[in-house]
Design a protein around this motif. Sequence first.
Motif, PDB file in Angstrom:
ATOM      1  N   TYR A   1      39.233   4.040  13.185  1.00  0.00           N
ATOM      2  CA  TYR A   1      39.991   2.954  12.574  1.00  0.00           C
ATOM      3  C   TYR A   1      41.434   2.975  13.055  1.00  0.00           C
ATOM      4  CZ  TYR A   1      35.919   3.221   9.563  1.00  0.00           C
ATOM      5  OH  TYR A   1      34.622   3.273   9.104  1.00  0.00           O
ATOM      6  N   ASN A   2      41.960   1.783  13.290  1.00  0.00           N
ATOM      7  CA  ASN A   2      43.336   1.649  13.744  1.00  0.00           C
ATOM      8  C   ASN A   2      44.279   1.994  12.599  1.00  0.00           C
ATOM      9  OD1 ASN A   2      45.964   0.268  14.339  1.00  0.00           O
ATOM     10  ND2 ASN A   2      44.858  -0.284  16.201  1.00  0.00           N
ATOM     11  N   LYS A   3      45.210   2.897  12.838  1.00  0.00           N
ATOM     12  CA  LYS A   3      46.113   3.348  11.776  1.00  0.00           C
ATOM     13  C   LYS A   3      47.046   2.240  11.286  1.00  0.00           C
ATOM     14  CE  LYS A   3      46.203   8.186  13.311  1.00  0.00           C
ATOM     15  NZ  LYS A   3      47.049   9.287  13.842  1.00  0.00           N
ATOM     16  N   LEU A   4      47.361   1.295  12.163  1.00  0.00           N
ATOM     17  CA  LEU A   4      48.250   0.202  11.772  1.00  0.00           C
ATOM     18  C   LEU A   4      47.485  -0.978  11.182  1.00  0.00           C
ATOM     19  CD1 LEU A   4      50.726   0.160  14.796  1.00  0.00           C
ATOM     20  CD2 LEU A   4      51.025   1.251  12.554  1.00  0.00           C
ATOM     21  N   ASP A   5      46.212  -1.075  11.519  1.00  0.00           N
ATOM     22  CA  ASP A   5      45.382  -2.169  11.013  1.00  0.00           C
ATOM     23  C   ASP A   5      43.981  -1.635  10.744  1.00  0.00           C
ATOM     24  OD1 ASP A   5      44.067  -4.483  10.379  1.00  0.00           O
ATOM     25  OD2 ASP A   5      44.090  -5.308  12.416  1.00  0.00           O
ATOM     26  N   PRO A   6      43.763  -1.059   9.553  1.00  0.00           N
ATOM     27  CA  PRO A   6      42.478  -0.412   9.264  1.00  0.00           C
ATOM     28  C   PRO A   6      41.289  -1.363   9.275  1.00  0.00           C
ATOM     29  CG  PRO A   6      43.819  -0.614   7.273  1.00  0.00           C
ATOM     30  CD  PRO A   6      44.704  -0.960   8.424  1.00  0.00           C
ATOM     31  N   SER A   7      41.534  -2.672   9.267  1.00  0.00           N
ATOM     32  CA  SER A   7      40.419  -3.616   9.367  1.00  0.00           C
ATOM     33  C   SER A   7      39.888  -3.665  10.796  1.00  0.00           C
ATOM     34  CB  SER A   7      40.867  -5.020   8.935  1.00  0.00           C
ATOM     35  OG  SER A   7      41.855  -5.532   9.829  1.00  0.00           O
ATOM     36  N   ASN A   8      40.671  -3.114  11.722  1.00  0.00           N
ATOM     37  CA  ASN A   8      40.279  -3.065  13.131  1.00  0.00           C
ATOM     38  C   ASN A   8      39.597  -1.729  13.404  1.00  0.00           C
ATOM     39  OD1 ASN A   8      39.990  -3.399  15.870  1.00  0.00           O
ATOM     40  ND2 ASN A   8      42.165  -3.141  16.340  1.00  0.00           N
ATOM     41  N   SER A   9      38.323  -1.772  13.709  1.00  0.00           N
ATOM     42  CA  SER A   9      37.575  -0.538  13.965  1.00  0.00           C
ATOM     43  C   SER A   9      36.728  -0.689  15.222  1.00  0.00           C
ATOM     44  CB  SER A   9      36.677  -0.202  12.770  1.00  0.00           C
ATOM     45  OG  SER A   9      35.692  -1.205  12.590  1.00  0.00           O
ATOM     46  N   GLU A  10      36.275   0.428  15.741  1.00  0.00           N
ATOM     47  CA  GLU A  10      35.389   0.402  16.902  1.00  0.00           C
ATOM     48  C   GLU A  10      34.590   1.697  16.948  1.00  0.00           C
ATOM     49  OE1 GLU A  10      38.003   1.894  20.654  1.00  0.00           O
ATOM     50  OE2 GLU A  10      38.544  -0.110  19.903  1.00  0.00           O
ATOM     51  N   VAL A  11      33.509   1.666  17.692  1.00  0.00           N
ATOM     52  CA  VAL A  11      32.637   2.835  17.809  1.00  0.00           C
ATOM     53  C   VAL A  11      32.997   3.596  19.091  1.00  0.00           C
ATOM     54  CG1 VAL A  11      30.265   3.641  18.047  1.00  0.00           C
ATOM     55  CG2 VAL A  11      30.789   1.709  16.538  1.00  0.00           C
ATOM     56  N   VAL A  12      33.134   4.892  18.968  1.00  0.00           N
ATOM     57  CA  VAL A  12      33.474   5.734  20.125  1.00  0.00           C
ATOM     58  C   VAL A  12      32.261   5.851  21.039  1.00  0.00           C
ATOM     59  CG1 VAL A  12      34.221   8.017  20.867  1.00  0.00           C
ATOM     60  CG2 VAL A  12      35.100   7.060  18.729  1.00  0.00           C
ATOM     61  N   ASN A  13      32.477   5.644  22.328  1.00  0.00           N
ATOM     62  CA  ASN A  13      31.364   5.777  23.278  1.00  0.00           C
ATOM     63  C   ASN A  13      31.687   6.697  24.446  1.00  0.00           C
ATOM     64  OD1 ASN A  13      33.055   4.164  24.895  1.00  0.00           O
ATOM     65  ND2 ASN A  13      32.016   2.284  24.236  1.00  0.00           N
ATOM     66  N   GLU A  14      32.831   7.384  24.364  1.00  0.00           N
ATOM     67  CA  GLU A  14      33.201   8.307  25.436  1.00  0.00           C
ATOM     68  C   GLU A  14      33.554   9.665  24.863  1.00  0.00           C
ATOM     69  OE1 GLU A  14      36.381   6.602  27.632  1.00  0.00           O
ATOM     70  OE2 GLU A  14      35.153   5.014  28.532  1.00  0.00           O
ATOM     71  N   LEU A  15      33.394  10.688  25.675  1.00  0.00           N
ATOM     72  CA  LEU A  15      33.759  12.046  25.280  1.00  0.00           C
ATOM     73  C   LEU A  15      35.274  12.202  25.247  1.00  0.00           C
ATOM     74  CD1 LEU A  15      31.192  14.066  27.423  1.00  0.00           C
ATOM     75  CD2 LEU A  15      31.274  14.008  24.921  1.00  0.00           C
ATOM     76  N   GLY A  16      35.726  13.170  24.473  1.00  0.00           N
ATOM     77  CA  GLY A  16      37.149  13.476  24.440  1.00  0.00           C
ATOM     78  C   GLY A  16      37.773  13.217  23.091  1.00  0.00           C
ATOM     79  N   ASP A  17      39.056  13.510  23.004  1.00  0.00           N
ATOM     80  CA  ASP A  17      39.778  13.308  21.752  1.00  0.00           C
ATOM     81  C   ASP A  17      39.848  11.826  21.389  1.00  0.00           C
ATOM     82  OD1 ASP A  17      40.414  16.026  21.265  1.00  0.00           O
ATOM     83  OD2 ASP A  17      42.046  15.915  22.738  1.00  0.00           O
ATOM     84  N   ILE A  18      40.027  11.562  20.103  1.00  0.00           N
ATOM     85  CA  ILE A  18      40.213  10.190  19.637  1.00  0.00           C
ATOM     86  C   ILE A  18      41.531   9.674  20.202  1.00  0.00           C
ATOM     87  CG2 ILE A  18      40.587   8.766  17.602  1.00  0.00           C
ATOM     88  CD1 ILE A  18      38.882  10.770  16.064  1.00  0.00           C
ATOM     89  N   LYS A  19      41.532   8.432  20.635  1.00  0.00           N
ATOM     90  CA  LYS A  19      42.738   7.891  21.253  1.00  0.00           C
ATOM     91  C   LYS A  19      43.872   7.769  20.247  1.00  0.00           C
ATOM     92  CE  LYS A  19      40.994   3.125  20.922  1.00  0.00           C
ATOM     93  NZ  LYS A  19      40.615   1.932  21.718  1.00  0.00           N
ATOM     94  N   GLN A  20      45.076   7.792  20.767  1.00  0.00           N
ATOM     95  CA  GLN A  20      46.284   7.735  19.943  1.00  0.00           C
ATOM     96  C   GLN A  20      46.294   6.488  19.063  1.00  0.00           C
ATOM     97  OE1 GLN A  20      47.702  10.963  20.000  1.00  0.00           O
ATOM     98  NE2 GLN A  20      49.616   9.813  19.925  1.00  0.00           N
ATOM     99  N   GLY A  21      46.726   6.664  17.830  1.00  0.00           N
ATOM    100  CA  GLY A  21      46.845   5.540  16.922  1.00  0.00           C
ATOM    101  C   GLY A  21      45.571   5.203  16.174  1.00  0.00           C
TER     102      GLY A  21
END
Length: 248
Positions: free
Chosen positions: A75-95
């Motif tokens: 979930y986007n920290k600035l807009d929690p209504s904006n979400s997406e499913v992770v499909n790549e390996l690695g750390d969660i992207k910033q924000g």
Amino acid sequence: MIINYYTYDKTTLEVDHLPKKLVRQSEMDELPMAALLVEPLEPAQGKAVLVCDFDENGRPQSTEYIPDYRGETIYNKLDPSNSEVVNELGDIKQGWTLKPAPSKYHTFSDASDDWELTAGQAQLQHSDAVKLHSNNIDSLASQVTSNWGRFAEEYEITEAQAEQFKQAGYQGECGSYVTSYAVPKGISNQEATDIILAQAQSLRDLQSELRVQRMRKYELSSCASVADVEALSQEIQTNIKILGESYA
């Protein structure tokens, strides 16, 4: 001679933990160039095991853990209504965060790494909840009143005829509305009159109690929390539904 080795996905570099076997009968029996010859790290929750440390021939020499959040929602920290499913390996992207916001009134705090509700937003959330549930109570009460009033004009005429007949000592003409009630039920005009008047009084009592319940919406403002607002609203609406179902 039996040699165990491991393969891996050429795109993601993820290891297949099921070992392959090479029965080496001569020096000519070659292992795949990309084969991992050392035992990989054990599978771990929330992590993927990838090959690493490639030599000059492109053969991996060891393995490492990489965060694996694939398939999880962030979930986007600035807009929690904006979400997406992770499909790549690695750390969660910033924000972004794995934690869903408890409500649209919460804001994300990097200091606590969690969603927080400021005093101002808490007050707004409470105020909005009171308005929402007050409207819900009014709407439900309106539905019940509308249902009761479908034949309001007919009821008024029937009651008026019944009252007049009763005042006349149940003598003379009782009116067609009273008769149309008595005949199908196979009862006397006097019995019909008493039932009609009792039902009319019952409806007035129910209407009075309905108003009492609807006016309880003003109690919502005194609730200490949104949960309390919701609980009281549910109680009031349940009472209104019971009232609505008690008169047909």
